[in-house]
Design a protein around this motif. Sequence first.
Motif, PDB file in Angstrom:
ATOM      1  N   LYS A  15       0.835  -1.192   0.000  1.00 58.38           N
ATOM      2  CA  LYS A  15       0.000   0.000   0.000  1.00 58.38           C
ATOM      3  C   LYS A  15       0.875   1.250   0.000  1.00 58.38           C
ATOM      4  O   LYS A  15       2.000   1.229   0.494  1.00 58.38           O
ATOM      5  CB  LYS A  15      -0.922   0.015   1.225  1.00 58.38           C
ATOM      6  CG  LYS A  15      -1.928  -1.118   1.261  1.00 58.38           C
ATOM      7  CD  LYS A  15      -3.029  -0.843   2.271  1.00 58.38           C
ATOM      8  CE  LYS A  15      -2.478  -0.739   3.671  1.00 58.38           C
ATOM      9  NZ  LYS A  15      -3.554  -0.551   4.672  1.00 58.38           N
ATOM     10  N   LEU A  16       0.322   2.314  -0.533  1.00 57.64           N
ATOM     11  CA  LEU A  16       1.030   3.591  -0.539  1.00 57.64           C
ATOM     12  C   LEU A  16       0.864   4.269   0.816  1.00 57.64           C
ATOM     13  O   LEU A  16      -0.204   4.224   1.426  1.00 57.64           O
ATOM     14  CB  LEU A  16       0.482   4.496  -1.650  1.00 57.64           C
ATOM     15  CG  LEU A  16       0.735   4.038  -3.090  1.00 57.64           C
ATOM     16  CD1 LEU A  16      -0.004   4.944  -4.060  1.00 57.64           C
ATOM     17  CD2 LEU A  16       2.212   4.041  -3.414  1.00 57.64           C
TER      18      LEU A  16
ATOM     19  N   LYS B 200       1.526   7.890   3.258  1.00 60.03           N
ATOM     20  CA  LYS B 200       0.959   9.233   3.146  1.00 60.03           C
ATOM     21  C   LYS B 200       1.420   9.909   1.859  1.00 60.03           C
ATOM     22  O   LYS B 200       2.548   9.701   1.418  1.00 60.03           O
ATOM     23  CB  LYS B 200       1.384  10.079   4.352  1.00 60.03           C
ATOM     24  CG  LYS B 200       0.723   9.652   5.650  1.00 60.03           C
ATOM     25  CD  LYS B 200       1.120  10.582   6.785  1.00 60.03           C
ATOM     26  CE  LYS B 200       0.422  10.179   8.081  1.00 60.03           C
ATOM     27  NZ  LYS B 200       0.784  11.083   9.190  1.00 60.03           N
TER      28      LYS B 200
ATOM     29  N   TYR C 145      -1.570   9.047   0.583  1.00 55.01           N
ATOM     30  CA  TYR C 145      -2.597   8.192  -0.008  1.00 55.01           C
ATOM     31  C   TYR C 145      -3.300   7.343   1.049  1.00 55.01           C
ATOM     32  O   TYR C 145      -4.475   7.037   0.906  1.00 55.01           O
ATOM     33  CB  TYR C 145      -1.971   7.304  -1.082  1.00 55.01           C
ATOM     34  CG  TYR C 145      -1.287   8.095  -2.169  1.00 55.01           C
ATOM     35  CD1 TYR C 145      -2.018   8.669  -3.201  1.00 55.01           C
ATOM     36  CD2 TYR C 145       0.092   8.285  -2.162  1.00 55.01           C
ATOM     37  CE1 TYR C 145      -1.395   9.404  -4.190  1.00 55.01           C
ATOM     38  CE2 TYR C 145       0.719   9.015  -3.153  1.00 55.01           C
ATOM     39  CZ  TYR C 145      -0.026   9.573  -4.168  1.00 55.01           C
ATOM     40  OH  TYR C 145       0.590  10.304  -5.143  1.00 55.01           O
ATOM     41  N   SER C 146      -2.597   6.916   2.106  1.00 56.34           N
ATOM     42  CA  SER C 146      -3.211   6.130   3.174  1.00 56.34           C
ATOM     43  C   SER C 146      -2.457   6.409   4.468  1.00 56.34           C
ATOM     44  O   SER C 146      -1.391   7.027   4.462  1.00 56.34           O
ATOM     45  CB  SER C 146      -3.184   4.636   2.836  1.00 56.34           C
ATOM     46  OG  SER C 146      -1.848   4.161   2.805  1.00 56.34           O
TER      47      SER C 146
ATOM     48  N   CYS D 240       2.367  -0.949   5.662  1.00 58.24           N
ATOM     49  CA  CYS D 240       2.181  -0.678   4.234  1.00 58.24           C
ATOM     50  C   CYS D 240       2.435  -1.915   3.377  1.00 58.24           C
ATOM     51  O   CYS D 240       1.840  -2.062   2.315  1.00 58.24           O
ATOM     52  CB  CYS D 240       3.110   0.466   3.792  1.00 58.24           C
ATOM     53  SG  CYS D 240       2.666   2.062   4.490  1.00 58.24           S
TER      54      CYS D 240
ATOM     55  N   GLU E  40      -0.660  -0.771  -4.826  1.00 63.22           N
ATOM     56  CA  GLU E  40      -1.375   0.480  -5.042  1.00 63.22           C
ATOM     57  C   GLU E  40      -0.479   1.452  -5.797  1.00 63.22           C
ATOM     58  O   GLU E  40       0.684   1.643  -5.428  1.00 63.22           O
ATOM     59  CB  GLU E  40      -1.796   1.100  -3.706  1.00 63.22           C
ATOM     60  CG  GLU E  40      -2.908   0.360  -2.998  1.00 63.22           C
ATOM     61  CD  GLU E  40      -3.356   1.077  -1.735  1.00 63.22           C
ATOM     62  OE1 GLU E  40      -4.327   0.636  -1.125  1.00 63.22           O
ATOM     63  OE2 GLU E  40      -2.713   2.089  -1.372  1.00 63.22           O
ATOM     64  N   ASN E  41      -1.029   2.045  -6.838  1.00 63.96           N
ATOM     65  CA  ASN E  41      -0.311   3.048  -7.610  1.00 63.96           C
ATOM     66  C   ASN E  41      -1.128   4.336  -7.626  1.00 63.96           C
ATOM     67  O   ASN E  41      -2.361   4.285  -7.751  1.00 63.96           O
ATOM     68  CB  ASN E  41      -0.071   2.578  -9.050  1.00 63.96           C
ATOM     69  CG  ASN E  41       0.839   1.377  -9.112  1.00 63.96           C
ATOM     70  OD1 ASN E  41       1.883   1.354  -8.477  1.00 63.96           O
ATOM     71  ND2 ASN E  41       0.445   0.356  -9.863  1.00 63.96           N
ATOM     72  N   PRO E  42      -0.483   5.474  -7.499  1.00 65.11           N
ATOM     73  CA  PRO E  42      -1.249   6.735  -7.501  1.00 65.11           C
ATOM     74  C   PRO E  42      -1.916   6.980  -8.845  1.00 65.11           C
ATOM     75  O   PRO E  42      -1.314   6.772  -9.902  1.00 65.11           O
ATOM     76  CB  PRO E  42      -0.176   7.797  -7.192  1.00 65.11           C
ATOM     77  CG  PRO E  42       1.113   7.165  -7.594  1.00 65.11           C
ATOM     78  CD  PRO E  42       0.971   5.699  -7.351  1.00 65.11           C
TER      79      PRO E  42
ATOM     80  N   ASN F 288      -2.879   9.887  -9.921  1.00 62.19           N
ATOM     81  CA  ASN F 288      -2.375  11.146 -10.462  1.00 62.19           C
ATOM     82  C   ASN F 288      -0.952  11.355  -9.958  1.00 62.19           C
ATOM     83  O   ASN F 288      -0.720  11.468  -8.750  1.00 62.19           O
ATOM     84  CB  ASN F 288      -3.255  12.325 -10.023  1.00 62.19           C
ATOM     85  CG  ASN F 288      -4.656  12.238 -10.604  1.00 62.19           C
ATOM     86  OD1 ASN F 288      -4.817  12.101 -11.808  1.00 62.19           O
ATOM     87  ND2 ASN F 288      -5.670  12.288  -9.750  1.00 62.19           N
ATOM     88  N   THR F 289      -0.019  11.368 -10.881  1.00 59.74           N
ATOM     89  CA  THR F 289       1.377  11.638 -10.564  1.00 59.74           C
ATOM     90  C   THR F 289       1.806  12.961 -11.191  1.00 59.74           C
ATOM     91  O   THR F 289       1.033  13.595 -11.928  1.00 59.74           O
ATOM     92  CB  THR F 289       2.278  10.500 -11.074  1.00 59.74           C
ATOM     93  OG1 THR F 289       2.151  10.416 -12.507  1.00 59.74           O
ATOM     94  CG2 THR F 289       1.862   9.170 -10.457  1.00 59.74           C
TER      95      THR F 289
END
Length: 653
Positions: free
Chosen positions: A365-366, A368, A370-371, A458, A519-521, A523-524
């Motif tokens: 998981k990503l 901060k 994001y989570s 994470c 998990e991938n963002p 918006n990068t």
Amino acid sequence: AVTAPGKKITARLKRTLPVRGPQAPTVSELMRWYCLNTNTHGCRRIVVSRGRLRRLLWIVLTLSAVGLILWQCAELLMNYYSASVSITVQFQKLPFPAVTICNINPYKYSAMKEYLSELDKETKKALETFYGFSEGKSKVRRSVDELNSTGSEFFQQIPLLMVEDFSRTATDLYSGQKRKIEGSVFHKDSSIVNSGDSNDIIGFQLCDANNSSDCALYTFSSGVNAIQEWYKLHYMNIMAQIPLETKEKLSYSADDLLLTCFFDGLSCDKRHFTRFHHPLHGNCYTFNSGENGTILSTSTGGSEYGLQVVLYIDEADYNPFLVTSSGAKIMVHDQNEYPFIEDIGTEIETAAATSIGMHFTQSRKLSKPYSDCTETGADIPVENLYNKSYSLQICLHSCFQKAMVQSCGCAQYAQPLPAGAEYCNYKKNPNWMYCYYRLHEKFVKEQLGCQQICKDACSFKEWALTTSIAQWPSAVSEDWMLRVLSWDKGQTLNKKLNKTDLASLMVFYKDLNERFISENPANTLVILLSNFGGQLGLWMSCSVVCVIEIIEVFFVDSLSIVMRRQWQRAKKWWSNRKRGSSGKAPQASDVERQGHDNPVCIDEDLPTFTTALRLPLPQDRPLPRTPPPNYSTLRLETAFTEQLPDTLELGQH
């Protein structure tokens, strides 16, 4: 054929005038022409910019843009040609997880009798008093001394009570006296397994040792649960006073627990298992713990290529009051993960073959923003008491143990000891049971703050288990298998094995497909810049260099013009003030010497004839009249060194 005079003049002009554009004679002239006429803004700004610093900045920006283009194109090409090899990970070996095995009964009852004899006597006397339990009618495998009616230290510490119809009056089941209930009543069990009248509620009362009026009654609708909970409290109090070395000897050894072992089709033994002592389950043994630096792996799925063990449970030596089921508990986990057998362990039963198929999943998981997960737990203000990699359970248990030490002055027996603390027992800490229950109540209601402090990890590994059970050994093979296993065990065991004393376990990969969840963002920074570039290119045909040019013109140059004008106004105001203070009137020559801004020629490009006509005239000046021409200067000079022959002939005619 006679060439027309106009064509000869055109050819002569082409040979004489300087040539520009793609037909330029030199590379420098060609590059200058390209920079002035290209649509790439950076090149043009290099040529038209005045000043070495500004021109140098545009050279650096343009070269940087070219370098970024080459880098991005190289990355795209590498990704394009490397994408086809990503499927090779499906055929790699998978590391085999650690498998921890514990007997449900933590200690041999025969070895624990000297420590638990008084507690067991009082427990049996309570059963006889409460429910008419007698040794002759019960299925007891051991002889006990005749029970006496003397007072009990255990019932004085925690009295067992019976509450009728949830009233505030309870009967002490040991002495038969009635007492009034003061304080709170907590119903800890909702199962309908009552002994006797369904309205009778069994429980025990805990009071503050420093304030006898501060009490709490914990009730159970089942007498089994009430007596077992009461027994466990005294059991933990006794075990907390026994040294760790002694407890390890009282529990099961690897030779006691393991009868046979196979892994990946090869024989294994106790050397492949690592012992660790669990407070609630005694000696547990972990296969493939990785402590020696080697982690076993498997390249084939199926039950034949996993771990196969036969366990000796020895049900006859179980503590009858501590555990009510027989078998073993196992847990599949990562080598760096602490096995919480009591929370998420899987139970396997005796006289059965338990097959556990695994699917391996690795999740990521990503963090901060994001989570709200943590990478290593270093940002969590809770000390890790388990000496293993961070997990949410480790954080919660460590947080509760820390609060236990701070509030009660001692540590709870089921969890590791913090530095400088000792386990609770009511000889040194007479108030610990009441304090523990109160603190645990706050923990369950999330009032301690542990659930708010602790975060998920994470990254973590997970093995999804599929369990199946078959009768083992079969009726036709039971006789010879038990004889052979008894012969193998004969050196340490002087009796024939029973199938209820044995359990078969198989742990294996169902297949070697590793699933990776990441998990991938959405918006990068690259996506953001691409979206901006797409909008600018779609609506304004603009690029990054164009944006920099806009910033230069509308912000840098405009600001410099405004500042220059303000500076000139300030200088003019200051000079007028000095003249006013000295009494000197301004002279016409001073006004004439002062320059004025030309709003038309603020562009950096050279002025043209058209822009010169739009130049404003100085204020308070008459319009200039057109002077008469100077006829002596109106002489036509040809650009040719000699007159063309065809024009000469025309002149003669």
